[in-house]
Scaffold this active site. Sequence first.
Site: not given
Length: 749
Positions: A21, A431, A643, A639, A18
Amino acid sequence: MGSAAEEKVMLNVRGMTCAACVARVEKSLRRVEGVKEAAVNLAAERAAVVYDPAQATVEDLLQAVRRLGYEAELPAPEAGEDAGREARQREIRRQRRNFLLSAVLSFPLLVAMVGHATGMHGGIFGLLMNGWIQLLLATPVQFLAGAQFYRDAYHNLRSGSANMSVLVAMGTSAAYFYSLAGLLAGPALGITGLYFEVSAILITLIILGKLLEALARGRTSEAIAKLMGLQARTARVIRDGREIDVPVEEVRPGEVVVVRPGERIPVDGVVLEGDSAVDESMLTGESLPVEKHPGDQVVGATVNQLGTFKFRATRVGRDTTLAQIIRVVEEAQGSKAPIQRLADRVSAYFVPTVVGIAAVTFAAWFLATGDFTRALLHMVAVLVIACPCALGLATPTAIMVGTGVGAENGILIKGGESLEAAHRLDVVVLDKTGTITKGKPEVTDVVAFADGAPVRSPFWCADVLRWAAALEKRSEHPLALAVVSAAEKAGAPVPEPESFEALPGRGVRGRVDGREVLLGNRRLMEEAGVAAAPLAAEAERLEAEGKTAMLLAVDGAPAGVIAVADTVKETSPAAIRALRAMGVRVVMMTGDNRRTAEVIARQAGIAPEDVLAEVMPEEKAGRVQELRRRGLVVGMVGDGINDAPALAAADVGMALGTGTDVAIEAADITLMAGDLRGVPAAIRLSRATMGKIRQNLFWAFIYNVLGIPVAALGLLSPVLAGAAMALSSVSVVTNSTLLKRYDPMRGLR
Ligand code: ADP
Ligand code: MG
C-alpha cells in the site's frame, strides 16, 4: 532550495495494510503534477509530501490518496498527535469488535474440526458438523468481520496493484465458496469435504494479528504523548500588578511569569529576579539540576526545584523549545530510513509473484494427484503465508521507537536518514570552542609592550585591556566576551569605538580614542603589516600553557598580548574515550593556533595528529568535505550557530543545545544536554536501531522465503499458515518495542 516554490505538507493516511500500500500511495502522490517528493510511513500512517503550491493544492494530494480507497486528511493543527492517537484507538476498537465476532463464531467450527479429526461424531459434534449450521457460522465471519479484506482488496485491484488483503480475500474465499458449492451440490460436483472452518479460523487469526499489531503500534509512539504531557497547563503571570493564573496558551511574550518551588516552568524566558535550580532532565537527559540566576535562560516544561523566581517570557506557544522538539520528533517518526526502500521495492513485486506461485501450486497438485480439494487447500496456504505485512512494519516501527528513545535522552534526531547515517560514522569532527571546551573563556594574562619589550606596569596593562575591550564590545565572539568582562571587573572605563570591523577567524579592528587599534591572531598582524615579532615570543609562551593569545597593535606598533583560557568540559574526555572505544576516529577542528589547540587536545584525549588548527571559519565546511572525499563517513559536532555550513557539509551534523538557543533546524541531530556525551549516545542508539531493523527484515524475509515453498509442497495447513502470518507481524512490532528499554547513555552519566 530550488528557484521554484516548495512546500512540505504532512497528511494523515489511514487504511494502509502493508508495504505494498505504501508503494501505491507514494506512486500516486508522485504522479500529481507539481509533486517533487512523497514518502509514506506505514507505522505512523503519514505521508510527507514536498510539492510546488503553484501547481498542486493540498486538496489534489488528498484526492490522489482517496482515489485509492484510503482515508486522507490534514492533521488537525496543534493536536496532530492527539488526532493520530484517536485514530489508532478507533482502529483498535474496530479490530477488537471484528475479532470477538469471528472468534465466537469460529469456535464451534474449531470444535467440529477436532471432532472430525478424533472421530467423535455424536451429540454436539454431530450437530456442529452439520453443513448448514457451519454455513450459518462461517458466513458472518466471511462477510462481516472479513469485509475489510474484500474492501481493501477491491480498492487495490482497481488501481492495478495487489496487497495482502488480496491474498487473504482470495485464500479465504476459495475455501468458503468451495465449501458452499459442496454443500449445495456436493455429489454432482464430486465434492466430499467441507472447509468452512478453514476460512473462518483464518480470518479470525489474521484479525487477531491486526489487533495485536494495532496495540503494539500504539506503544511504539508513546514518546510524543510523553513530551506533550510535559507542557504546563497554566502559568502565573503578573498583570496590573497582580499575580493571576492563566491558561498557558494566553501567556504573551514579554510578560512576567512567577514560578514557585516544585512547579513546572510554563514557557521559555529569561530570569529577572530570584535564584533557583531547575531540573531540565526531561529535555536534556542531564540529571543534575541547573542553577538559575537573573539573566539566565529557562526552558518551558522543565521543573523548578528550590527557589521562587520571576522571568520574562520570550517564546510561547509554537515557538517554545518543547514545541520545536515535538515537531522534530513527529517528523522524524514519520520519516523513512533509506534501508526501507529495499523492503518497499521488494513488496511491490511480491504479491503478484505470490499469486503466480499459488496458481502454479494449484495446477501442479491438481495435475499430479487429481485431487481438487487438496490442490485448493495448498493454494490457500501459499496465499496466506506469503503476506508481506511484517516486511512493511520492520523499519518504521524501529525508527519510531528509536527516535522516541532519543528524545527521552535529549538526543533529537531529525529523521530516519540521519538515524541510519549515524551508525556508519568513521570520523567525528569536533569544533573546539564551546564544543570540547566550555566556550566561556576567561582572561588570564595581560602583558603590555613598550618599545618592543614587555612592561609589567599595571597602568600600561589597564590601557591594553581598555583598548581591546572597546573593540570587543561590538563583537560576539566568545573571546570578545572574555575581554569585555575582564575590563569590567578591572573597573576600567571602556570608551566607545569610533569605528569597528570584525574579521572572522582573525580578530577585530577599529578606531579607539583616535588611535588605530588591531586585536587578533598572528595572521591579522601579518596582513596588517605589523612587526609583531616581540609579541610572538610572549604569545608562544602563553600558548604552550593551552591559552589563546591575542595580539594587540596600536597605530601599527606592537602594544600588548592578552591571554585567555577556556577549560575543557568535564564530560568531554569520557565522551571522546567512548567514541574511540567504539572505533570512531575523533578529530578536533579550530581556528585557534596549533600550539593552544594541541594542549587542549591532549587534555581532551585527542591525538595531536588529529588536530586541525588555524582553520578559517569559511574553510571548515571544506575540511569536512575533504574527509568525505577520502571515502569516510563524517560527523561534525558544533554549536550549530556559527558552524552551520560545516554541519551541513557533514554526513551527520550534530549541534549542541545550549539553553534556549538551540539551533534545532541547523543540524541532523541536536544534543539537548549541550555536551559531547550525546555524540557516542546518538551513535549507539543509531547502531541499536539499525540492528533491530536488520533483525526485523531478516525474520520477515526468512519467514516468507521459507514459508512459501513449505506451503507449496503441501506441508502447511491453511490454518497454521494464518497463525504463522499473524505471529510474524506481531513479533516484528514487539521486537521493535523492545528497543524502548535501550539506554544509549549507559556508562556515560
Ligand atoms: P574557533 O574555531 O576556536 O571557534 P575562530 O575561527 O572563531 O575560532 O577564531 C580563530 C582565531 O581568530 C581565534 O583563536 C582568535 O585568535 C582570532 N579571533 C577571532 N575573533 C576574534 C575576536 N573577536 N577577538 C580577538 N581575536 C579573535
Ligand atoms: Mg567557534
